[in-house]
Design a protein around this motif. Structure first.
Motif, PDB file in Angstrom:
ATOM      1  N   GLN A 334      43.512  10.027  28.684  1.00 32.75           N
ATOM      2  CA  GLN A 334      43.271   8.598  28.840  1.00 32.75           C
ATOM      3  C   GLN A 334      42.191   8.136  27.872  1.00 32.75           C
ATOM      4  N   HIS A 335      42.239   6.844  27.533  1.00 32.90           N
ATOM      5  CA  HIS A 335      41.201   6.193  26.705  1.00 32.90           C
ATOM      6  C   HIS A 335      40.956   6.912  25.384  1.00 32.90           C
ATOM      7  N   PRO A 336      41.901   6.977  24.479  1.00 28.53           N
ATOM      8  CA  PRO A 336      43.213   6.330  24.525  1.00 28.53           C
ATOM      9  C   PRO A 336      44.229   7.097  25.373  1.00 28.53           C
ATOM     10  N   PRO A 439      39.824   3.256  22.334  1.00 31.75           N
ATOM     11  CA  PRO A 439      40.126   3.543  23.742  1.00 31.75           C
ATOM     12  C   PRO A 439      41.315   2.758  24.305  1.00 31.75           C
ATOM     13  N   ASP A 440      41.642   1.617  23.692  1.00 35.70           N
ATOM     14  CA  ASP A 440      42.746   0.797  24.201  1.00 35.70           C
ATOM     15  C   ASP A 440      44.076   1.105  23.525  1.00 35.70           C
TER      16      ASP A 440
END
Length: 477
Positions: A334-336, A439-440
């Motif tokens: 996660q994140h990314p 992160p997105d």
């Protein structure tokens, strides 16, 4: 030779003919020879004759269908074997019981006990025709699976076909039910260049009088399967005719805990079966169809044997929710958001893109792509390139069938009209993606089972695993 450790196992198996590592193997009774594994099994006591099986073929989805069926059966309390190929990290994963891979020592013991039979067959084949191999890598591991499942007295072994069906080593099994998950273009040099020809090879698993469940909806291959069932006197249960499934996707998925839901109806059952809002851990409409094929096939068990099979709805919900099945649109970080998927033909790439579009949000999308020789590389890239903001082409390093990255770059430029970024190996590709991603963003690895497996190890080795299987209740009979 003595087999005392997994090092010995890998050394021995590496010397066998392995069609998973050969580009464009032939596909005839010389290369894929059912008689060869029958001789090997007979030499070790014919364990396959004592193992009841659920046999699954299909261009795509056969592994997921097998895994879902095995997970449901385990949740229902049955001792369930599962045989798959290829493996993600360790060869022992190919042989599992109730979700647990064959223990390392037992795997080595299975091969050690089989060595005299293998060596005797090697001598026999060499004397008859030096150009014809003795038992192959896949045949040996398939025989080990039958031996393991027989020794452990499984209630049912769910067997995924390796390649095709008619000539596959698993086709010596004694199935209670057969399933064909889907038909699309793949392995055309071996199976044929029409859907009907491919369907005929897949339909080779159909045995006289054994019920067949089919998720195939295309008219041509569907008629091939129907005709085969008529010729062999089999009850045929079809998606769209006898059973249906509706898929409710999750939105804005950000972790591996997300799940979809399906509604399933089997109209032709007596009485009809209906399940509403069943949880589905594996994402995508294609996985909803795979789940439906598994459910319809499991419904055949009470009709196909004298045993009193009982699979309650609670076991179905647990089995579908708890299944941990790596490299199938798997969120590994996660994140990314990082997704690893083993899509390796045009149909499976389209399924991946559909899931990305309906269930994931990202500011930017980054693709890491590698592929295997003899695949529809241009076709896959045509589907993919317009869906990503950045593309990194690479090649896996643990199988000689990898397409050189320079060749991939040439094909990609021909398809898109612009150059793509290249990385010489998975480590370099992952470093480039991590440097580029915010992160997105979303990073997606796809194009081959082998790049999915190698990149997954690379990513989790760097970040540590965040995806953990849900703890599920389990009981054995």
């Amino acid at each position: 030779m003595y087999i005392q450790s997994m090092i010995d196992v890998h050394q021995f198996l590496s010397q066998r003919v392995d069609y998973e590592r050969i580009s464009s193997p032939g596909y005839s009774s010389r290369e894929f020879k059912p008689a060869r594994i029958q001789e090997l099994l007979q030499a070790i006591g014919s364990p396959h004759l004592g193992v009841s099986a659920f046999h699954v073929a299909g261009t795509k989805g056969k592994g997921s269908t097998s895994a879902m069926a095995a997970s449901i059966l385990s949740a229902a309390g049955y001792r369930t074997g599962l045989f798959i190929s290829p493996h993600i990290d360790h060869i022992e994963e190919r042989l599992s019981i109730n979700g647990q891979p064959c223990p390392t020592k037992e795997f080595a013991d299975l091969l050690e006990q089989m060595l005299p039979a293998i060596e005797a067959l090697d001598k026999r084949y060499a004397a008859r025709d030096p150009a014809e191999p003795g038992p192959t890598y896949f045949e040996i591991v398939t025989a080990m699976a039958f031996q393991y499942f027989a020794r452990c007295h499984v209630d049912l072994a769910v067997l995924e076909v390796g390649l095709g069906g008619r000539l596959d080593s698993t086709n010596v099994c004694r199935p209670l039910v057969c399933a064909i998950s889907s038909i699309s273009f793949d392995h055309m040099k071996q199976l044929g260049n029409t859907l009907e020809a491919i369907a005929r090879e897949k339909a080779g698993i159909i045995k006289p009088g054994v019920p067949v469940v089919s998720g195939v909806v295309e008219p041509g291959p569907r008629e091939v399967i129907r005709q085969t069932c008529r010729e062999r006197g089999c009850r045929l249960v079809e998606l769209g005719t006898d059973f249906d499934v509706d898929y409710l996707p999750p939105r804005y998925v950000a972790s591996d805990t997300a799940e979809a839901f399906i509604d399933f109806v089997y109209r032709s059952a007596n009485p009809p079966l209906r399940y509403s809002r069943l949880p589905l851990k594996l994402l995508g409409r294609h996985q909803a169809v795979n789940a439906a094929v598994a459910l319809a096939a499991l419904a055949q068990l009470p009709l196909a044997s004298h045993r009193d099979w009982h699979i309650p709805e609670s076991a179905i919900r647990t089995g579908l929710r708890c299944l941990h099945w790596p490299a199938r649109i798997e969120v590994v970080a996660q994140h990314p958001t990082v997704i690893v998927d083993a899509a390796h033909n045009v149909a499976s790439i389209r399924a991946l893109i559909e899931v990305l579009n309906e269930s994931f949000y990202a500011k930017r999308r980054i693709l890491i792509f590698a592929s295997t020789k003899d695949k529809e590389i241009a076709g896959m890239l045509r589907e993919l390139l317009g869906q990503f903001d950045e593309v990194i082409l690479t090649q896996y390093t643990d199988n000689p069938r990898a397409v050189p990255v320079a060749e991939l770059a040439t094909i990609a430029e021909q398809v898109s009209g612009r150059p793509s970024r290249v990385a010489s190996c998975p480590t370099e590709a992952w470093q480039a993606a991590r440097t580029s991603a915010s992160p997105d963003d979303l990073i997606c690895v796809t194009g081959s089972f082998y790049i999915a497996a190698q990149m997954r190890r690379e990513i989790l080795g760097t970040l540590g695993s965040i995806g953990r299987p849900v703890a599920c209740p389990e009981k054995n009979r």
